[in-house]
Write a protein that holds these residues in place. Structure first.
Motif, mmCIF file in Angstrom:
data_model
loop_
_atom_site.group_PDB
_atom_site.id
_atom_site.type_symbol
_atom_site.label_atom_id
_atom_site.label_comp_id
_atom_site.label_asym_id
_atom_site.label_seq_id
_atom_site.Cartn_x
_atom_site.Cartn_y
_atom_site.Cartn_z
ATOM 1 N N ALA A 294 0.847 -1.195 0.000
ATOM 2 C CA ALA A 294 0.000 0.000 0.000
ATOM 3 C C ALA A 294 0.881 1.243 0.000
ATOM 4 O O ALA A 294 0.520 2.278 -0.562
ATOM 5 C CB ALA A 294 -0.922 -0.017 1.213
ATOM 6 N N GLN B 278 -2.011 -8.203 2.976
ATOM 7 C CA GLN B 278 -1.585 -8.983 4.154
ATOM 8 C C GLN B 278 -2.421 -8.812 5.413
ATOM 9 O O GLN B 278 -2.128 -9.431 6.423
ATOM 10 C CB GLN B 278 -0.115 -8.692 4.455
ATOM 11 C CG GLN B 278 0.178 -7.278 4.952
ATOM 12 C CD GLN B 278 0.367 -6.260 3.829
ATOM 13 O OE1 GLN B 278 0.001 -6.491 2.696
ATOM 14 N NE2 GLN B 278 0.942 -5.117 4.152
ATOM 15 N N PHE C 134 0.819 5.143 -2.062
ATOM 16 C CA PHE C 134 0.865 6.520 -1.544
ATOM 17 C C PHE C 134 1.526 7.440 -2.581
ATOM 18 O O PHE C 134 1.172 8.615 -2.681
ATOM 19 C CB PHE C 134 1.662 6.592 -0.233
ATOM 20 C CG PHE C 134 1.059 5.842 0.930
ATOM 21 C CD1 PHE C 134 -0.252 5.389 0.897
ATOM 22 C CD2 PHE C 134 1.811 5.594 2.070
ATOM 23 C CE1 PHE C 134 -0.806 4.697 1.976
ATOM 24 C CE2 PHE C 134 1.272 4.914 3.153
ATOM 25 C CZ PHE C 134 -0.026 4.463 3.100
ATOM 26 N N GLY D 99 -3.104 -3.299 0.629
ATOM 27 C CA GLY D 99 -2.097 -4.347 0.784
ATOM 28 C C GLY D 99 -2.847 -5.599 1.232
ATOM 29 O O GLY D 99 -3.734 -5.518 2.071
ATOM 30 N N TRP E 18 -1.488 6.161 8.836
ATOM 31 C CA TRP E 18 -1.371 5.772 7.434
ATOM 32 C C TRP E 18 -1.843 6.884 6.502
ATOM 33 O O TRP E 18 -1.261 7.115 5.448
ATOM 34 C CB TRP E 18 -2.112 4.465 7.141
ATOM 35 C CG TRP E 18 -1.478 3.297 7.832
ATOM 36 C CD1 TRP E 18 -2.003 2.538 8.830
ATOM 37 C CD2 TRP E 18 -0.157 2.762 7.595
ATOM 38 N NE1 TRP E 18 -1.114 1.581 9.231
ATOM 39 C CE2 TRP E 18 0.013 1.682 8.492
ATOM 40 C CE3 TRP E 18 0.876 3.082 6.719
ATOM 41 C CZ2 TRP E 18 1.195 0.924 8.539
ATOM 42 C CZ3 TRP E 18 2.054 2.334 6.763
ATOM 43 C CH2 TRP E 18 2.201 1.269 7.659
ATOM 44 N N SER F 115 -6.635 -0.957 3.179
ATOM 45 C CA SER F 115 -5.725 -2.066 3.474
ATOM 46 C C SER F 115 -6.199 -2.967 4.612
ATOM 47 O O SER F 115 -5.945 -4.159 4.579
ATOM 48 C CB SER F 115 -4.340 -1.521 3.829
ATOM 49 O OG SER F 115 -3.734 -0.971 2.687
HETATM 50 C C1 LIG Z 1 -0.587 -1.757 6.830
HETATM 51 C C2 LIG Z 1 -1.170 -0.569 6.193
HETATM 52 C C3 LIG Z 1 -0.493 0.127 5.169
HETATM 53 C C4 LIG Z 1 0.894 -0.247 4.709
HETATM 54 O O1 LIG Z 1 0.842 -1.357 3.918
HETATM 55 P P1 LIG Z 1 2.164 -1.946 3.210
HETATM 56 O O2 LIG Z 1 1.560 -2.968 2.305
HETATM 57 O O3 LIG Z 1 3.024 -2.496 4.288
HETATM 58 O O4 LIG Z 1 2.815 -0.843 2.471
HETATM 59 C C5 LIG Z 1 -1.137 1.179 4.581
HETATM 60 N N1 LIG Z 1 -2.372 1.569 4.956
HETATM 61 C C6 LIG Z 1 -3.045 0.938 5.942
HETATM 62 C C7 LIG Z 1 -4.412 1.393 6.308
HETATM 63 C C8 LIG Z 1 -2.460 -0.150 6.584
HETATM 64 O O5 LIG Z 1 -3.127 -0.779 7.555
#
Ligand SMILES: *Cc1c(COP(=O)(O)O)cnc(C)c1O
Length: 363
Positions: A78, A197, A82, A195, A104, A176
């Motif tokens: 994510a 994960q 940005f 993202g 974030w 995310s």
């Molecule tokens: C975890 C998170 C991110 C960052 O995600 P990455 O894939 O590690 O870059 C961005 N936005 C939110 C809301 C998140 O929870």
């Protein structure tokens, strides 16, 4: 073989549906008679092409989106979005609006500032992000290039329950940590990114949902890999995609469909979150929620105990009891229980029981 699984409340990478992990395990050595695993297979092969297509179709189906949207599977997390968002859609002279509801969204704004003009349309930083902004607090700039928001604030445990009205401005959301946790009107958004994960699968892939009419509407000077149209034109196969992550995201999407789709996910998630929030609310002040009640997240539940010593003891004892990943983020402190789609109801029951017992012993 007996496998001991614990309840994993980590914010991300996070717990995955057991049924999906078992399927992956079954298919690991020989994917559908290919005599090799997905990990070893060309991204130009027929089996992978089918996975890639199905993943896009499943995502669109769950979001209720038609031919006017594309779903892309990208890399860089994510965090790369940005920058990619303003690179593509914040032209010189224009202003992009950012609604700040947590760390974030601040990070997203920071990247946009490197690229063009920005405006903070609302912020709840005062009071350490205990809620999301209300509609009346949002002041847009004149004809913003887009309006960016974060639908769920993973660190603070707050979530939008009604999305802001931004007139005919393009609304963009970082989802995310709550993508597919409940039904919502995806057509309201020009771009959604996440993202994988947290709520969609393993690390390594970022899902981007983008309105088709935006594709190609970007400056010619942007590097090829950072252009949305590059990835849309090549069905996310411009370069080698994270094949295993996309494959697993597709299995998670199938699993969500089998569970009954987003309406069923919402019912399950509300029941799970209520177990924990009710325990907080009925603890007589022993547990204190960080988020204001109206902004509480279904996905990340943040709370404090009467002292840091008790918070430490809670984490240590909970881990011993098979409840892992409960330490809160340093910007909030205390505890955080991440209860994404894949967290079973029993996990939340176990946490509630532990909370009740811990209070009895220490309250
Ligand atoms: C975890 C998170 C991110 C960052 O995600 P990455 O894939 O590690 O870059 C961005 N936005 C939110 C809301 C998140 O929870």
């Amino acid at each position: 073989m007996f496998v001991k699984r614990i309840y994993n409340f980590s914010a991300g990478p996070a717990t995955l549906p057991l049924a999906v992990l078992e399927e992956v395990q079954k298919q690991l050595l020989d994917f559908e008679g290919q005599g090799m695993s997905i990990l070893e297979m060309s991204h130009r092969s027929k089996p992978y092409e089918a996975i890639n297509k199905e993943a896009e179709a499943n995502m669109k189906e769950l979001l209720g989106l038609g031919d006017d949207y594309r779903v892309l599977f990208l890399q860089g997390g994510a965090s790369t979005q940005f920058s990619m968002l303003p690179l593509n859609y914040l032209p010189q002279g224009a202003t992009a609006d950012y609604i700040l509801s947590g760390v974030w969204s601040e990070k997203a704004l920071k990247e946009a500032k490197l690229i063009g003009k920005t405006h903070v349309a609302a912020t709840t930083a005062e009071g350490n992000y205990t809620r999301v902004p209300q509609q009346a607090e949002i002041v847009l700039s004149d004809k913003p290039a887009y309006v960016h928001m974060t639908s769920n604030n993973t660190i603070f445990g707050t979530q939008w329950h009604e999305f802001p009205e931004v007139g005919d401005a393009l609304l963009v959301a970082d989802m995310s940590s709550d993508m597919l946790c409940k039904p919502f009107d995806a057509k309201k958004f020009a771009i959604i990114y996440a993202g994988a994960q947290k709520n969609l699968g393993p690390a390594g892939v970022t899902v981007v949902v983008i309105r088709k009419e935006l594709l190609g509407n970007n400056p010619k000077t942007i590097p090829t890999m950072l252009r949305y149209d590059t990835h849309a034109d090549s069905d996310s196969l411009y370069n080698t995609p994270p094949v295993f992550s996309v494959y697993m995201v597709n299995l998670v999407l199938r699993w969500i469909k089998e569970q009954g789709g987003l309406t069923a996910m919402q019912a399950k998630n509300e029941a799970k979150a209520a177990l924990i929030y009710n325990t907080i609310d009925e603890s007589g002040g022993f547990y204190r929620g960080h988020a204001e009640v109206g902004s509480r997240s279904l996905m990340n539940i943040t709370f404090r105990l009467p002292s840091e010593e008790l918070e430490k003891a809670f984490v240590t004892e909970a881990t011993k009891a098979g409840l892992d990943g409960l330490k809160g983020h340093r910007s909030v402190g205390g505890l955080r229980a991440s209860v994404y789609n894949a967290m079973p109801h029993e996990g939340c029951q176990a946490l509630r029981d532990f909370m009740l017992d811990f209070q009895k012993r220490n309250g």
